[in-house]
Design an enzyme around this catalytic site. Structure first.
Site, mmCIF file in Angstrom:
data_model
loop_
_atom_site.group_PDB
_atom_site.id
_atom_site.type_symbol
_atom_site.label_atom_id
_atom_site.label_comp_id
_atom_site.label_asym_id
_atom_site.label_seq_id
_atom_site.Cartn_x
_atom_site.Cartn_y
_atom_site.Cartn_z
ATOM 1 N N GLY A 11 0.836 -1.209 0.000
ATOM 2 C CA GLY A 11 0.000 0.000 0.000
ATOM 3 C C GLY A 11 0.868 1.255 0.000
ATOM 4 N N ARG A 72 1.272 -5.139 -5.238
ATOM 5 C CA ARG A 72 1.521 -6.310 -4.404
ATOM 6 C C ARG A 72 1.818 -7.448 -5.377
ATOM 7 N NH1 ARG A 72 -3.113 -3.895 -1.392
ATOM 8 N NH2 ARG A 72 -2.203 -2.931 0.443
ATOM 9 N N ASP A 103 5.785 -5.153 5.970
ATOM 10 C CA ASP A 103 6.340 -6.466 6.322
ATOM 11 C C ASP A 103 6.509 -7.413 5.141
ATOM 12 O OD1 ASP A 103 6.598 -5.913 8.957
ATOM 13 O OD2 ASP A 103 4.800 -6.999 9.612
ATOM 14 N N THR A 125 4.341 2.615 5.535
ATOM 15 C CA THR A 125 2.929 2.219 5.627
ATOM 16 C C THR A 125 2.228 3.157 6.601
ATOM 17 O OG1 THR A 125 1.362 0.575 6.513
ATOM 18 C CG2 THR A 125 3.611 0.403 7.303
ATOM 19 N N ASP A 127 -0.027 2.332 8.561
ATOM 20 C CA ASP A 127 -0.567 1.580 9.704
ATOM 21 C C ASP A 127 0.311 1.596 10.962
ATOM 22 O OD1 ASP A 127 -2.546 0.901 7.926
ATOM 23 O OD2 ASP A 127 -1.801 -1.120 7.549
ATOM 24 N N ASP A 129 2.395 -0.562 11.683
ATOM 25 C CA ASP A 129 2.284 -1.939 12.203
ATOM 26 C C ASP A 129 3.558 -2.754 11.969
ATOM 27 O OD1 ASP A 129 2.108 -2.097 9.466
ATOM 28 O OD2 ASP A 129 0.450 -3.519 9.431
ATOM 29 N N ARG A 171 -5.532 -1.985 9.106
ATOM 30 C CA ARG A 171 -5.577 -3.440 8.898
ATOM 31 C C ARG A 171 -5.826 -4.119 10.237
ATOM 32 N NH1 ARG A 171 -3.797 -6.069 4.158
ATOM 33 N NH2 ARG A 171 -2.463 -4.354 3.594
HETATM 34 P P1 ADP Z 1 0.732 -4.188 2.441
HETATM 35 O O1 ADP Z 1 0.635 -4.285 3.943
HETATM 36 O O2 ADP Z 1 0.228 -2.897 1.918
HETATM 37 O O3 ADP Z 1 0.185 -5.373 1.726
HETATM 38 P P2 ADP Z 1 3.395 -5.245 2.454
HETATM 39 O O4 ADP Z 1 4.684 -4.571 2.280
HETATM 40 O O5 ADP Z 1 3.143 -5.925 3.757
HETATM 41 O O6 ADP Z 1 2.289 -4.169 2.129
HETATM 42 O O7 ADP Z 1 3.213 -6.353 1.349
HETATM 43 C C1 ADP Z 1 3.435 -6.038 0.019
HETATM 44 C C2 ADP Z 1 3.530 -7.244 -0.829
HETATM 45 O O8 ADP Z 1 4.826 -7.809 -0.688
HETATM 46 C C3 ADP Z 1 2.641 -8.409 -0.520
HETATM 47 O O9 ADP Z 1 1.346 -8.265 -0.996
HETATM 48 C C4 ADP Z 1 3.341 -9.539 -1.259
HETATM 49 O O10 ADP Z 1 2.809 -9.747 -2.543
HETATM 50 C C5 ADP Z 1 4.773 -8.999 -1.428
HETATM 51 N N1 ADP Z 1 5.782 -9.963 -1.033
HETATM 52 C C6 ADP Z 1 6.919 -10.145 -1.703
HETATM 53 N N2 ADP Z 1 7.631 -11.150 -1.180
HETATM 54 C C7 ADP Z 1 6.939 -11.622 -0.144
HETATM 55 C C8 ADP Z 1 7.163 -12.668 0.791
HETATM 56 N N3 ADP Z 1 8.255 -13.420 0.748
HETATM 57 N N4 ADP Z 1 6.225 -12.871 1.738
HETATM 58 C C9 ADP Z 1 5.135 -12.093 1.792
HETATM 59 N N5 ADP Z 1 4.872 -11.089 0.928
HETATM 60 C C10 ADP Z 1 5.754 -10.866 -0.033
HETATM 61 O O1 F6P Z 2 -1.613 -1.176 4.752
HETATM 62 C C1 F6P Z 2 -2.242 0.025 4.450
HETATM 63 C C2 F6P Z 2 -3.720 -0.171 4.245
HETATM 64 O O2 F6P Z 2 -4.293 1.072 3.896
HETATM 65 C C3 F6P Z 2 -4.461 -0.786 5.433
HETATM 66 O O3 F6P Z 2 -4.721 0.158 6.450
HETATM 67 C C4 F6P Z 2 -5.684 -1.342 4.773
HETATM 68 O O4 F6P Z 2 -6.190 -2.447 5.478
HETATM 69 C C5 F6P Z 2 -5.168 -1.759 3.416
HETATM 70 O O5 F6P Z 2 -3.953 -1.081 3.198
HETATM 71 C C6 F6P Z 2 -6.109 -1.460 2.284
HETATM 72 O O6 F6P Z 2 -5.572 -1.967 1.141
HETATM 73 P P1 F6P Z 2 -6.172 -1.685 -0.317
HETATM 74 O O7 F6P Z 2 -5.690 -0.345 -0.743
HETATM 75 O O8 F6P Z 2 -5.620 -2.774 -1.142
HETATM 76 O O9 F6P Z 2 -7.651 -1.707 -0.196
#
Ligand code: ADP
Ligand code: F6P
Length: 319
Positions: A11, A72, A103, A125, A127, A129, A171
């Site tokens: 995000g 993603r 993460d 992010t 969040d 988190d 989230r």
């Molecule tokens: P968000 O919380 O907005 O989804 P993240 O940074 O947590 O953002 O996740 C972003 C994307 O990172 C995930 O949707 C996933 O597709 C990607 N990603 C890439 N490698 C991995 C991995 N090894 N495990 C989990 N997610 C991964």
């Molecule tokens: O991780 C950021 C965030 O905005 C969360 O607060 C929320 O749950 C999620 O992303 C929403 O994702 P999307 O934009 O895919 O609806």
């Protein structure tokens, strides 16, 4: 020519552009070329890249969103695709990549580091988190946006003697709800981290109503959900008209605050310094207001305790 890559993933968050600018300028200053990778890991796999010169990152520090776009990438969870990405990095001559995201993005960065491409994660992010850091880029802007929205909602809740439930993002984390709830003087803050009883919330409302309180603000974290159902139950049980508002993506946009721009600039600069020393597989974090770094796997295994002290204070001063 030595080259450093930069990408945003997951995000988007206000301040990501400030981080991209900082990485680009810091790297150019140290004699690197900079490659912007578009749409996160997808762009690395598909070859969506753009060379970033100093002027390409002019005039972006004040903008929300990410000029590199974000996505993603499901494939990146599979080793086969990580190896493909490693090959792309070799073709691009990258000595390392700065990954700005959450993460999931860090897990990808750890895998890519393991495959031989030094990666540095920057927490981006709204969040807040990410356990290893007390602060994530985008958090302050999102909270301020949500606070302004709740202030507006309060105007109309007050005029109609209503109860307004406002659902904020996060989230599964209640950080935005906790701070926004405190900042707007909410009657109750409902987060996934602290168990709550609707009976108690209603009892508190009724006691305050007897003490001439005529409108009520309740901030609900997305992780609790069911805002519409909670509003309906409050209305049925108290007779106070209740409305639910889900703030949604408005919280993800807008011009980043001073704090987000400054932290993004510091973290971006710090990340390039690590790569320049040949260090990879690290996450940049904030601890006791200082910028530090951790091994990615270690960072992902950390726990961040919820701020129950603030939660209790907020509760005790709203009635
Ligand atoms: P968000 O919380 O907005 O989804 P993240 O940074 O947590 O953002 O996740 C972003 C994307 O990172 C995930 O949707 C996933 O597709 C990607 N990603 C890439 N490698 C991995 C991995 N090894 N495990 C989990 N997610 C991964
Ligand atoms: O991780 C950021 C965030 O905005 C969360 O607060 C929320 O749950 C999620 O992303 C929403 O994702 P999307 O934009 O895919 O609806």
């Amino acid at each position: 020519m030595k080259r450093i890559g930069v990408l945003t993933s997951g995000g988007d968050a206000p301040g990501m552009n400030a981080a991209v600018r900082a990485v680009t300028r810091a790297a150019i200053g140290k004699g690197y070329e900079v490659i912007g990778i578009q749409r996160g890991y997808n762009g690395l796999l598909n070859g969506e890249t753009v060379k970033l010169g100093a002027r390409d990152v002019s005039n972006i520090i004040q903008h929300g969103g990410t000029m590199l776009y974000t996505a993603r990438c499901k494939e990146f969870k599979e080793w086969e695709y990580v190896l493909k990405a490693k090959q792309r990095c070799d073709e691009l001559n990258l000595v390392g990549i700065v990954v700005i995201g959450g993460d999931g993005s860090f897990r990808g960065a750890a895998d890519l580091s393991k495959a031989g491409v030094p990666c540095i994660g920057l927490p981006g992010t709204i969040d807040n988190d990410i356990s290893c850091t007390e602060y994530t880029i985008g958090y302050d802007t999102a909270m301020n946006t949500a606070m302004e929205m709740v202030d507006k909602i309060r105007d109309t809740a007050m005029s109609h003697d209503r109860c307004s439930l406002v659902e904020v993002m996060g989230r599964n984390a209640g950080w935005i709800a906790l701070n926004v709830g405190t900042a707007v003087g909410a009657m109750a803050i409902l987060t996934p981290e602290v168990p709550f009883s609707l009976d108690d919330v209603i009892a508190k409302m009724e006691a305050s109503k007897k003490d001439k309180k005529q409108h009520f603000i309740i901030v609900v974290s997305e992780g609790v959900g069911n805002s519409e159902a909670i509003a309906k139950e409050i209305q049925e049980r108290t007779g106070i008209e209740a409305r639910a508002t889900i703030l949604g993506h408005v919280q993800r946009g807008g011009s980043p605050t001073v704090r987000d721009r400054v932290v993004a600039s510091e973290m971006g600069y710090y990340a390039v310094n690590l790569l320049d020393q040949g260090i990879g597989n690290r996450v940049v974090a904030m601890r006791d207001s200082k910028i530090v770094d951790f091994d990615i796997k270690e960072a992902l295994s950390m726990k961040k305790p919820f701020d129950e002290n603030l939660y209790n204070i907020a509760n005790e001063i709203s009635f």
